[in-house]
Design a protein around this motif. Structure first.
Motif, short mmCIF file in Angstrom:
data_model
loop_
_atom_site.label_atom_id
_atom_site.label_comp_id
_atom_site.label_asym_id
_atom_site.label_seq_id
_atom_site.Cartn_x
_atom_site.Cartn_y
_atom_site.Cartn_z
N LEU A 76 0.83 -1.21 0.00
CA LEU A 76 0.00 0.00 0.00
C LEU A 76 0.86 1.26 0.00
CD1 LEU A 76 -2.76 -0.99 2.60
CD2 LEU A 76 -3.03 -0.81 0.13
N ALA A 77 1.91 1.25 0.83
CA ALA A 77 2.79 2.42 0.90
C ALA A 77 3.49 2.67 -0.42
CB ALA A 77 3.81 2.22 2.02
N TYR A 78 3.91 1.60 -1.07
CA TYR A 78 4.63 1.74 -2.34
C TYR A 78 3.71 2.34 -3.41
CZ TYR A 78 7.71 0.58 -6.23
OH TYR A 78 8.53 0.66 -7.34
N VAL A 79 2.46 1.86 -3.44
CA VAL A 79 1.50 2.37 -4.43
C VAL A 79 1.14 3.82 -4.13
CG1 VAL A 79 -0.85 2.13 -5.33
CG2 VAL A 79 0.57 0.10 -4.98
N LEU A 80 0.99 4.14 -2.84
CA LEU A 80 0.53 5.47 -2.44
C LEU A 80 1.65 6.49 -2.31
CD1 LEU A 80 -2.23 4.48 0.15
CD2 LEU A 80 -2.50 5.14 -2.26
N THR A 81 2.83 6.16 -2.81
CA THR A 81 3.91 7.15 -2.90
C THR A 81 4.35 7.34 -4.35
OG1 THR A 81 5.51 5.37 -2.39
CG2 THR A 81 4.82 6.79 -0.56
N LYS A 82 3.51 6.93 -5.28
CA LYS A 82 3.83 7.05 -6.70
C LYS A 82 3.06 8.18 -7.39
CE LYS A 82 6.83 3.81 -6.87
NZ LYS A 82 8.24 4.17 -7.10
N GLY A 83 2.51 9.09 -6.59
CA GLY A 83 1.81 10.23 -7.17
C GLY A 83 0.40 9.91 -7.62
N LEU A 84 -0.21 8.87 -7.04
CA LEU A 84 -1.58 8.49 -7.39
C LEU A 84 -2.54 9.63 -7.02
CD1 LEU A 84 -3.32 6.02 -8.38
CD2 LEU A 84 -3.65 5.51 -5.97
N TYR A 104 -4.25 -3.40 11.41
CA TYR A 104 -2.91 -2.83 11.61
C TYR A 104 -2.16 -2.48 10.34
CZ TYR A 104 -3.38 -4.20 16.50
OH TYR A 104 -3.80 -4.32 17.80
N ALA A 105 -2.59 -2.97 9.19
CA ALA A 105 -1.85 -2.70 7.95
C ALA A 105 -1.78 -1.21 7.66
CB ALA A 105 -2.49 -3.45 6.78
N GLY A 106 -2.86 -0.48 7.91
CA GLY A 106 -2.87 0.95 7.64
C GLY A 106 -1.91 1.72 8.53
N TYR A 107 -1.77 1.28 9.77
CA TYR A 107 -0.85 1.95 10.70
C TYR A 107 0.59 1.74 10.25
CZ TYR A 107 1.48 3.11 15.10
OH TYR A 107 2.31 3.67 16.05
N MET A 108 0.93 0.49 9.91
CA MET A 108 2.29 0.21 9.44
C MET A 108 2.56 0.88 8.09
SD MET A 108 3.17 -1.46 12.01
CE MET A 108 2.27 -2.21 13.36
N MET A 109 1.49 1.04 7.30
CA MET A 109 1.63 1.72 6.00
C MET A 109 2.17 3.14 6.19
SD MET A 109 -1.42 3.10 3.56
CE MET A 109 -1.73 4.33 4.84
N VAL A 110 1.71 3.84 7.21
CA VAL A 110 2.16 5.21 7.46
C VAL A 110 3.67 5.23 7.71
CG1 VAL A 110 1.97 7.17 9.03
CG2 VAL A 110 -0.08 5.94 8.34
N ILE A 111 4.18 4.26 8.45
CA ILE A 111 5.62 4.18 8.73
C ILE A 111 6.39 3.89 7.45
CG2 ILE A 111 7.40 2.97 10.05
CD1 ILE A 111 5.26 2.41 12.17
N TYR A 112 5.86 2.98 6.64
CA TYR A 112 6.52 2.67 5.36
C TYR A 112 6.47 3.84 4.40
CZ TYR A 112 6.99 -2.26 6.61
OH TYR A 112 7.35 -3.43 7.22
N VAL A 113 5.38 4.59 4.42
CA VAL A 113 5.29 5.79 3.57
C VAL A 113 6.39 6.77 3.94
CG1 VAL A 113 3.91 7.86 3.13
CG2 VAL A 113 2.83 5.62 3.00
N ALA A 114 6.60 6.98 5.26
CA ALA A 114 7.66 7.88 5.70
C ALA A 114 9.03 7.38 5.26
CB ALA A 114 7.61 8.02 7.22
N GLY A 115 9.23 6.05 5.32
CA GLY A 115 10.51 5.48 4.88
C GLY A 115 10.73 5.63 3.39
N LEU A 116 9.70 5.37 2.61
CA LEU A 116 9.82 5.48 1.15
C LEU A 116 10.04 6.93 0.70
CD1 LEU A 116 7.04 2.96 0.07
CD2 LEU A 116 9.48 2.73 -0.37
N MET A 117 9.42 7.86 1.41
CA MET A 117 9.61 9.27 1.06
C MET A 117 11.00 9.75 1.43
SD MET A 117 5.88 10.88 2.06
CE MET A 117 6.30 12.52 1.47
N GLY A 118 11.67 8.99 2.31
CA GLY A 118 13.03 9.34 2.69
C GLY A 118 14.10 8.76 1.79
N VAL A 119 13.71 7.93 0.81
CA VAL A 119 14.68 7.38 -0.14
C VAL A 119 15.12 8.50 -1.09
CG1 VAL A 119 15.02 5.72 -2.01
CG2 VAL A 119 13.68 5.07 -0.01
N PRO A 120 16.42 8.78 -1.17
CA PRO A 120 16.89 9.91 -2.00
C PRO A 120 16.55 9.72 -3.49
CG PRO A 120 18.61 9.16 -0.50
CD PRO A 120 17.51 8.14 -0.44
N ASN A 121 16.01 10.75 -4.10
CA ASN A 121 15.64 10.69 -5.52
C ASN A 121 16.87 10.58 -6.43
OD1 ASN A 121 12.84 10.86 -5.16
ND2 ASN A 121 12.92 13.09 -4.99
N ASP A 122 18.00 11.18 -6.00
CA ASP A 122 19.18 11.14 -6.87
C ASP A 122 19.72 9.73 -7.02
OD1 ASP A 122 19.86 11.04 -4.23
OD2 ASP A 122 21.60 12.38 -4.37
#
Length: 293
Positions: A92-100, A168-186
């Motif tokens: 869910l986090a991966y899909v919801l950090t792709k600009g959907l 609990y999946a939605g709660y853990m999704m928020v943590i994964y979203v924060a992690g994925l947004m912290g992956v450097p774009n460069d």
């Protein structure tokens, strides 16, 4: 002068940390130590007298086959729940950090079940499994939904897993979203320039950088699933035929329903030690992976 400054510093620290420290000691430390003391008594939870019985209660714990059966069932429940919670949450986090479009609304929607209390959640899903799905299965002619899952020992276990993952999946999704947004774009752009495909970038770039998020999510998932009680009580009450009685429910029944508080408290302490050992092992190996990554 130096002594006066030292006293002032001490008083300042006590002013800010004293109330919190007092609350922690009185609410956590003292009850925990008193609980350890009760494991050496034969108190029934009601009477005003109690006798010291030494390690007799711990002997009862290791002879209690039902306790170990419920602990084994809990291990199965924890394994499937933790794997599915984190797999669904990461997807869910991966899909919801792709600009959907509208991804913020989807994030809030998936997080919402975590805000519902376990008892209420259990009753809602009890109605779904016993009425909604049964009606749908009978009308559509789908055998798997034609009878309540909560009446079947095997399906009741999986219904508990499904509700836990949904909660609990939605709660853990928020943590994964924060992690994925912290992956450097460069880094991702450099990998694309080098010709790396999506799977290679995921395996070589994203997953190693997400190890801290995995550590936190797996730790939280372990802690919450091992201590499950409210959903277990509201959804299945441990049935049918105690096929879904998790270890927390068994400990509660031993202490408060059977009025064998000394043995129940000993079982709770043994459970605490086992869960602490499992979570510490998980954190240790996860930290090693983080260093290697």
């Amino acid at each position: 002068m130096i002594k006066e400054k030292g006293w002032n510093r001490l008083l300042t620290r006590l002013l800010f940390t004293g109330p919190t420290l007092f609350a922690f000691i009185t609410v956590m430390i003292i009850p925990f130590l008193y609980g350890i003391y009760l494991t050496f008594t034969n108190w029934d939870g009601i009477s005003t007298t109690q006798s010291f019985v030494g390690f007799q209660n711990y002997g009862e714990v290791f002879r209690d086959a039902v306790f170990w059966k419920s602990f084994g069932l809990t291990l199965q429940y924890v394994f499937f729940s933790v794997v599915l919670i984190n797999a669904v949450a990461f997807a869910l986090a991966y899909v919801l950090t792709k600009g959907l479009k509208g991804q913020s609304i989807f994030r809030a929607g998936f997080f919402l079940p975590n805000l519902v209390g376990g008892i209420v959640l259990g009753f809602i899903w009890q109605f779904i499994f016993s009425n909604v799905l049964v009606y749908f299965g009978q009308q559509a002619g789908i055998p798997i939904f034609s009878a309540s899952w909560l009446a079947d020992p095997d399906k009741a276990f999986w219904s508990l897993v499904i509700v836990t993952v949904w909660q609990y999946a939605g709660y853990m999704m928020v943590i994964y979203v924060a992690g994925l947004m912290g992956v450097p774009n460069d880094i991702m752009e450099a990998a694309s320039i080098d010709g790396a495909n999506g799977w290679t970038k995921m395996r070589r770039m994203v997953l190693p950088l997400m190890v801290p998020s995995f550590i936190v999510c797996i730790f939280l998932s372990l802690q919450r699933t091992f201590m499950v009680y409210d959903v277990n009580l509201a959804l299945t009450k441990g049935g049918p035929f105690k096929s879904t009685e998790m270890v927390s429910m068994h400990v509660y029944g031993k202490a408060f329903l059977s009025r064998d508080y000394g043995v129940g408290q000993a079982e709770a302490l043994v459970l605490f030690v086992l869960v602490a050992a499992i979570t510490l092992i998980q954190v240790y190996f996860s930290k090693k992976m983080e260093v290697e990554a």
